[in-house]
Design a protein around this motif. Structure first.
Motif, PDB file in Angstrom:
ATOM      1  N   UNK A 355       0.842  -1.197   0.000  1.00  0.00           N
ATOM      2  CA  UNK A 355       0.000   0.000   0.000  1.00  0.00           C
ATOM      3  C   UNK A 355       0.874   1.242   0.000  1.00  0.00           C
ATOM      4  N   UNK A 356       0.310   2.336  -0.509  1.00  0.00           N
ATOM      5  CA  UNK A 356       0.921   3.660  -0.407  1.00  0.00           C
ATOM      6  C   UNK A 356      -0.135   4.592   0.157  1.00  0.00           C
ATOM      7  N   UNK A 357       0.193   5.274   1.235  1.00  0.00           N
ATOM      8  CA  UNK A 357      -0.754   6.199   1.861  1.00  0.00           C
ATOM      9  C   UNK A 357      -0.202   7.614   1.794  1.00  0.00           C
ATOM     10  N   UNK A 358      -1.030   8.538   1.280  1.00  0.00           N
ATOM     11  CA  UNK A 358      -0.594   9.914   1.043  1.00  0.00           C
ATOM     12  C   UNK A 358      -1.682  10.875   1.546  1.00  0.00           C
ATOM     13  N   UNK A 359      -1.442  12.162   1.351  1.00  0.00           N
ATOM     14  CA  UNK A 359      -2.458  13.172   1.647  1.00  0.00           C
ATOM     15  C   UNK A 359      -2.248  14.338   0.698  1.00  0.00           C
TER      16      UNK A 359
END
Length: 913
Positions: A355-359
């Motif tokens: 997974x890649x989690x960003x904002x």
């Protein structure tokens, strides 16, 4: 196992449960029995029952419980209610010595009377309106007929705090849960009308929403922060619906097929894809629940099994998930998906999950640490990239973690983390997103830290056997070093590394490797196309859960000791345009494969602040991130150009481009243009080509998804004339203006300056409409006039019901009058949203009011014509319930949300003509 027993109980214990039922009463009685049967499936703990019976005090209390601390982080009182439930289930369960025991029943009466007399109100609304009512209804159901009437009636009153007018009954993860509790109480009371009300409330929640709930990308939002909550509130939401869908099956109360199908889509393509092998909760996608032991454990089969039994829709996929979780099927899932409303990407292969989690500036970094849980997850969305093979790589790692070395993140290494109040921050950049065709994809993150002076361009390129991680333009003015962490997980087995000709098995401890070619741990290779200096720790760490939370409740053993593997790159202090590149390849057996060969499968075409691009040679797939308009040389030496910032993925056979997928991470473009070095023919509803045979190039123009689908990828195929379509919420974009109509005397147009402001809606005649003020009347003000002096709610909120529930054109005027009358009833001073409008005067007009929910949405649809909107959330005058009113988001995707009345939102007043 629980759900299998439940199914046998239902199918064997209630013959004729489907077609032979005739009449509402039979259905109600059947449902009553089914609910009670499920409640009694738990095993009775005989020693505990005996202990509780022997230790009850004369006043009905138990020793060891702090009954005086009713705070959000205290409230041990819940243990008392749980004790009553345990005793009640033992009293009713067959096959135990306690069934029908009169002494036990007397103890239950005494302890329950103590509870009803004290009526302990918790500081947390959830306890008062969900947890306690649910427990009380379960007690009522299993003790049906055995409670004294006066006590039974009192318990019903306390259980009734779960209702649609309750403080927490708002769209998202809570309303459907409250409706489910209401349904249980309706069954207990044999109240068909209330049961239908609860069913209707649940059904209305199963929809794609612009506010809270299921999003257009099949993600889930529980709050206005737009942070994913799919594995917590979003899963509880699905569990409630599936429970009732299963219970209602075969009765006249069954849910509509449309709602059931959407819930199944959401479960398969949203929830399950947010779990490792659809089984373990993905470590990168959890929130404050990371401070709870077992947060990353495997999930059971109850939801998919129940859904597969109530509908044939996507039944095979649901059954496959069940088999994986049962161990009857090895993980066999393959997909790549991006949740554009929540800014996270997932990549699943049978052998691994990432997974890649960003904002972005469309959402916030993380969930607020409500109830003082998880006080260290400041950097959890800073490009966190987890790699899982089994799903157990990060199990209960959090007490011993270095929270400034979260896998995948680039972080300034402060001496200590900021206070927990600094966790939740609005993103600063807009170019954040992904391009995906559902099987392969890339993610990009124009990262600017909201906590430190740090910027970076970060990208991830996902294929079958490996994925490539690139960073460029890493710049910081901080006096502390900047690190990019490749992984930090539980240590399992030996760590091997290669640097030039030196290949070694690392001893336990801390290591610095110069010019490393690769590092292998737990069958995962981390390969550096350009030899890179790295640091490795493989040693024992200690910590405790109490470091993550602030609570008076016990969390078990304080000390946790675990062996960790950590791998990171140190960019030093005040780096300027630093970069990194590494490849992650799971499933590597060093005895059979040379890790150095992994790098030969991919070619990094560019890694700059302008363009990041990778070509996978075996698949012949190219993935490109254009942070600005530019050109990139492809693997064959030819060049591809983009006239807009965008992301592009090419699938080719030889030099022939077969498929192109594009996306706009910035979510601002209506169309984008690229030039490919090949003849690409065809057209569709959303794309067209213009070829140049002399130069052997093709200009392609894409009409991009908009509204709630902005950020979704679009795929086209060569030599076709109907591909490239995408699902779009037409209704959300159907509002049409009248500004181009010919002007007639007395007729007013949208966008016209008139009546003290700007016209933003008119009726069909153009003689009546709505006018918005040209400026905000407040940029941050509460909806309520402070807390009510006379408490009208269970808890510590001080809210009151105003009954300003009207919606539609003109409704805001009456709402505003009701709000002012109620809010000044016990306090004529103070200012609040509706009062701001009632006192407003512009150009001689003094009849301004706070718009209703619908009026506010029409203002949002024409916000560019009105202008001057500088805030995220604007108040409407439409009340949701005792604690919440409706707001409109005027940035990003927009959408209507319910906000706590004590929140500070902006105000734009309107008037009618």
């Amino acid at each position: 196992m629980k759900h299998m027993i439940l199914i046998l109980v239902f199918l064997m214990g209630f013959p004729g449960m489907k077609s032979s039922l005739a009449g509402n009463n039979q259905d109600l009685e059947l449902l009553r029995k089914k609910v009670t049967a499920e409640l009694l499936l738990q095993k009775v703990d005989e020693p505990r029952i005996k202990e509780l019976m022997s230790t009850l005090r004369e006043d009905g209390s138990w020793p060891g419980i702090n009954y005086t601390d009713l705070s959000r982080i205290g409230y041990e009182n819940v243990r008392h209610l749980n004790n009553i439930w345990v005793l009640s289930s033992a009293y009713r369960s067959s096959g135990t010595p306690f069934r029908g025991d009169k002494q036990l029943l007397a103890i239950i009466h005494k302890s329950l009377t103590f509870w009803t007399n004290k009526d302990f109100i918790a500081g947390n609304w959830h306890t008062n309106e969900i947890s306690n009512p649910e427990q009380l209804i379960h007690i009522l159901l299993v003790l049906d007929g055995d409670l004294e009437e006066s006590l039974r009636a009192q318990v019903v009153i306390l259980a009734s705090r779960a209702n649609l007018d309750a403080w927490g009954a708002r769209p998202g993860g809570d309303l459907i849960k409250i409706a489910g509790i209401m349904a249980e109480l309706a069954l207990y009371n044999r109240d068909e009308s209330s049961l239908q009300t609860a069913i209707d409330a649940m059904t209305r929640q199963v929809k794609i929403t612009t506010g809270l709930g299921i999003k257009a990308d099949l993600g889930f939002h529980h709050r206005v922060d737009r942070v994913t909550s799919i594995l917590t509130y979003g899963t509880n939401y699905a569990a409630t619906f599936s429970d009732w869908a299963y219970l209602f099956s075969g009765t006249r109360y069954g849910f509509p097929a449309e709602a059931t199908h959407l819930l199944i889509d959401y479960y398969i393509d949203g929830i399950s894809k947010s779990m490792v092998h659809a089984w373990y909760r993905a470590p990168g996608l959890i929130n404050r629940d990371m401070s709870r032991k077992g947060a990353l454990g495997p999930v059971d089969n109850e939801i998919p099994l129940k859904l597969s039994l109530v509908s044939d829709y996507r039944k095979q996929e649901l059954e496959n998930i069940v088999k994986i979780r049962n161990g009857a099927q090895k993980p066999n899932l393959t997909y790549n998906k991006f949740f554009w409303h929540s800014e996270y990407a997932i990549h699943q292969r049978p052998g691994y999950y990432s997974t890649v989690r960003m904002f972005s500036n469309r959402n916030y970094t993380m969930e607020f640490p409500h109830n003082m849980e998880s006080l260290k997850h400041h950097h959890y969305a800073d490009g966190a990239n987890f790699i899982s093979v089994t799903g157990k790589e990060y199990s209960d790692i959090f007490p011993v973690w270095d929270w400034q070395k979260i896998p995948g993140t680039t972080v300034v290494q402060r001496p200590s983390l900021p206070p927990y109040t600094e966790i939740v921050k609005k993103g600063k950049t807009g170019f954040v997103g992904a391009v995906t065709d559902g099987t392969y994809g890339a993610s990009s993150f124009d990262f600017e830290s909201p906590l430190d002076p740090l910027r970076a361009k970060k990208a991830w390129f996902f294929f079958d056997k490996e994925y490539v991680c690139l960073g460029a333009g890493i710049t910081s003015s901080s006096d502390f070093a900047v690190n990019t962490t490749i992984n930090q997980c539980l240590l399992k087995g030996e760590v091997r590394a290669s640097s030039g000709k030196d290949k070694t098995t690392l001893s336990i401890g801390e290591h610095q490797l110069n010019k490393a070619d690769w590092v292998i741990h737990d069958g995962i290779a981390y390969v550096f196309p350009n030899p890179t200096d790295v640091l490795i720790n493989n040693k024992t760490y200690s910590g405790n859960w109490h470091d993550l939370v602030s609570t008076t409740r016990k969390l078990g053993s304080d000390l946790e000791t675990k062996d960790l593997f950590s791998l990171w790159i140190d960019h030093g202090k005040q780096p300027k345009n630093a970069a990194y590149a590494y490849i992650v390849a799971p499933g590597i057996d060093i005895s059979k494969e040379n890790p150095a060969r992994i790098a030969s499968r991919v070619k990094i075409l560019s890694n700059t602040s302008q363009v990041q691009a990778v070509h996978q040679l075996e698949l012949n797939i190219t993935q490109i991130v254009f942070y600005e308009p530019g050109t990139v040389a492809l693997n064959n030496g030819l060049k591809l150009s983009a006239l807009n910032p965008c992301m592009v993925m090419l699938k080719s056979a030889g030099d022939q481009i077969n498929e192109i997928t594009v996306a706009d991470p910035g979510r601002k473009l209506k169309s984008l243009n690229i030039t490919v070095p090949a003849v690409f023919t065809g057209s569709g509803a959303n794309w067209k080509t213009v070829g140049n045979k002399k130069q052997n190039t093709t200009d392609i123009t894409f009409k991009l998804p908009s509204g709630d689908f902005a950020g979704q990828s679009m795929t086209i195929r060569n030599n076709t004339f109907d591909s490239g379509s995408y699902k779009e919420n037409i209704a959300a974009n159907a509002e049409s203006g009248k500004i181009d109509q010919p002007v007639k005397s007395g007729i007013h147009q949208i966008g016209e300056h008139y009546g003290g402001g700007i016209v933003f809606w008119t009726d069909e005649t153009g003689t009546h409409g709505l006018i918005a003020s040209t400026t905000d009347q407040s940029d941050a003000i509460q909806w309520r006039n402070g807390p009510s002096k006379a408490s009208k709610h269970y808890g510590d909120h001080g809210d009151r019901v105003v009954n300003a529930r009207k919606d539609g054109i003109g409704a805001g005027e009456m709402n505003t009058m009701l709000i002012i009358a109620q809010m000044t009833d016990d306090d004529i001073t103070g200012n609040f949203a509706a009062k701001t409008c009632s006192l407003f005067e512009q150009d001689g007009y003094g009849d301004w009011y706070l718009p209703s929910k619908s009026e506010l949405n029409k203002m949002y649809q024409n916000k560019d014509l009105i202008g001057g909107f500088g805030n995220d959330m604007y108040w409407s005058s439409t009340e949701l319930n005792v604690g919440f009113a409706w707001c409109q988001n005027f940035t990003g995707y927009g959408g209507q949300f319910n906000q706590n009345k004590s929140s500070a939102c902006a105000v734009r007043c309107i008037r009618r003509f």
